[in-house]
Design a protein around this motif. Structure first.
Motif, PDB file in Angstrom:
ATOM      1  N   SER A  41      12.856  46.158  71.556  1.00 46.33           N
ATOM      2  CA  SER A  41      13.819  46.853  72.410  1.00 46.33           C
ATOM      3  C   SER A  41      13.506  48.342  72.498  1.00 46.33           C
ATOM      4  O   SER A  41      13.599  48.946  73.569  1.00 46.33           O
ATOM      5  N   ILE A  42      13.131  48.922  71.376  1.00 41.69           N
ATOM      6  CA  ILE A  42      12.812  50.350  71.351  1.00 41.69           C
ATOM      7  C   ILE A  42      11.573  50.629  72.203  1.00 41.69           C
ATOM      8  O   ILE A  42      11.543  51.579  72.992  1.00 41.69           O
ATOM      9  N   VAL A  43      10.540  49.794  72.064  1.00 46.32           N
ATOM     10  CA  VAL A  43       9.315  49.974  72.846  1.00 46.32           C
ATOM     11  C   VAL A  43       9.600  49.767  74.332  1.00 46.32           C
ATOM     12  O   VAL A  43       9.095  50.512  75.175  1.00 46.32           O
ATOM     13  N   ALA A 113       8.254  46.731  81.606  1.00 48.15           N
ATOM     14  CA  ALA A 113       9.094  46.808  80.405  1.00 48.15           C
ATOM     15  C   ALA A 113      10.526  46.380  80.714  1.00 48.15           C
ATOM     16  O   ALA A 113      11.177  45.743  79.894  1.00 48.15           O
ATOM     17  N   ALA A 114      11.007  46.727  81.885  1.00 47.39           N
ATOM     18  CA  ALA A 114      12.388  46.381  82.247  1.00 47.39           C
ATOM     19  C   ALA A 114      12.537  44.886  82.522  1.00 47.39           C
ATOM     20  O   ALA A 114      13.528  44.275  82.130  1.00 47.39           O
ATOM     21  N   ILE A 115      11.545  44.293  83.185  1.00 48.73           N
ATOM     22  CA  ILE A 115      11.643  42.890  83.586  1.00 48.73           C
ATOM     23  C   ILE A 115      10.948  41.972  82.586  1.00 48.73           C
ATOM     24  O   ILE A 115      11.498  40.957  82.171  1.00 48.73           O
ATOM     25  N   PHE A 170       1.480  44.107  76.642  1.00 46.21           N
ATOM     26  CA  PHE A 170       1.737  44.889  75.432  1.00 46.21           C
ATOM     27  C   PHE A 170       3.012  44.406  74.748  1.00 46.21           C
ATOM     28  O   PHE A 170       3.050  44.215  73.530  1.00 46.21           O
ATOM     29  N   LEU A 171       4.056  44.163  75.531  1.00 51.52           N
ATOM     30  CA  LEU A 171       5.309  43.670  74.971  1.00 51.52           C
ATOM     31  C   LEU A 171       5.158  42.261  74.403  1.00 51.52           C
ATOM     32  O   LEU A 171       5.760  41.930  73.387  1.00 51.52           O
ATOM     33  N   ALA A 172       4.346  41.440  75.054  1.00 49.50           N
ATOM     34  CA  ALA A 172       4.083  40.088  74.536  1.00 49.50           C
ATOM     35  C   ALA A 172       3.395  40.166  73.174  1.00 49.50           C
ATOM     36  O   ALA A 172       3.691  39.391  72.268  1.00 49.50           O
ATOM     37  N   GLN A 173       2.492  41.118  73.033  1.00 51.15           N
ATOM     38  CA  GLN A 173       1.791  41.289  71.756  1.00 51.15           C
ATOM     39  C   GLN A 173       2.762  41.762  70.670  1.00 51.15           C
ATOM     40  O   GLN A 173       2.716  41.270  69.547  1.00 51.15           O
ATOM     41  N   ILE A 174       3.661  42.676  71.004  1.00 52.06           N
ATOM     42  CA  ILE A 174       4.638  43.156  70.024  1.00 52.06           C
ATOM     43  C   ILE A 174       5.618  42.042  69.656  1.00 52.06           C
ATOM     44  O   ILE A 174       5.972  41.879  68.499  1.00 52.06           O
ATOM     45  N   ALA A 175       6.039  41.259  70.637  1.00 54.01           N
ATOM     46  CA  ALA A 175       7.017  40.193  70.403  1.00 54.01           C
ATOM     47  C   ALA A 175       6.491  39.122  69.457  1.00 54.01           C
ATOM     48  O   ALA A 175       7.273  38.519  68.711  1.00 54.01           O
TER      49      ALA A 175
END
Length: 179
Positions: A41-43, A113-115, A170-175
């Motif tokens: 969420s922060i990222v 990032a939003a979607i 990037f978000l998929a990798q963090i998740a």
């Protein structure tokens, strides 16, 4: 009947859901661990803010006399982009701090990032990123070789598509990485 922390002595409808589920109650105003923001969420928030920043700077400079502060904010993006005026958009008469392709990439970061849909594994994003980078390279080459004039629409579109995919990957990798 007196109420206790376990909820015994109260009808089920009056017992808070967290207590019924076995969670430890917490003080009013204090967030439970499940309610605290996660790294993801922060990222996501940081990427959205970063993505809209160049757009906001240009709009703010067009609406308010920011003087040296506005120039300093504009200079933040100087190392990131060539900033050629003929390849940059103007918002309300103020040239953006990035060219239209870079501005598109930043907007794509924010949108991704939003979607963040579709939710794909990083291995699925790799060929998508390669294809979008190749498409952007074709756009650059056809323009720089003089095969067509500068088209802000194609520069924005390829930038947004690449930025969106990069942000979502990037978000998929963090998740997938637990803390």
């Amino acid at each position: 009947m007196a109420a206790c922390a376990s909820g015994r002595g109260q009808p089920a409808a009056q017992v808070p859901a967290a207590v019924r589920a076995g969670a430890e109650p917490h003080a009013p105003g204090e967030s439970s661990p499940a309610e605290q923001p996660s790294l993801l969420s922060i990222v996501r928030c940081a990427l959205v803010l970063l993505g809209v920043l160049p757009w906001c700077i240009a709009l703010a400079r067009s609406r308010a006399p920011l003087g040296e502060l506005g120039a300093a904010l504009d200079r933040v993006f100087a190392p990131l982009c060539h900033r050629m005026p003929e390849r940059s958009l103007a918002l309300d008469g103020v040239v953006m701090p990035l060219c239209s392709r870079c501005a598109g990439i930043f907007a794509g970061f924010a949108a991704g990032a939003a979607i963040a849909r579709p939710r794909l594994a990083i291995t699925a994003w790799r060929p998508i990123l390669i294809a979008l980078a190749a498409l952007m390279a074709v756009d650059v080459a056809t323009q720089d070789l003089g095969l067509r004039p500068v088209w802000h629409a194609s520069r924005l579109a390829t930038g947004v598509a690449f930025g969106y995919a990069a942000s979502a990957a990037f978000l998929a990798q963090i998740a997938r990485r637990p803390l």
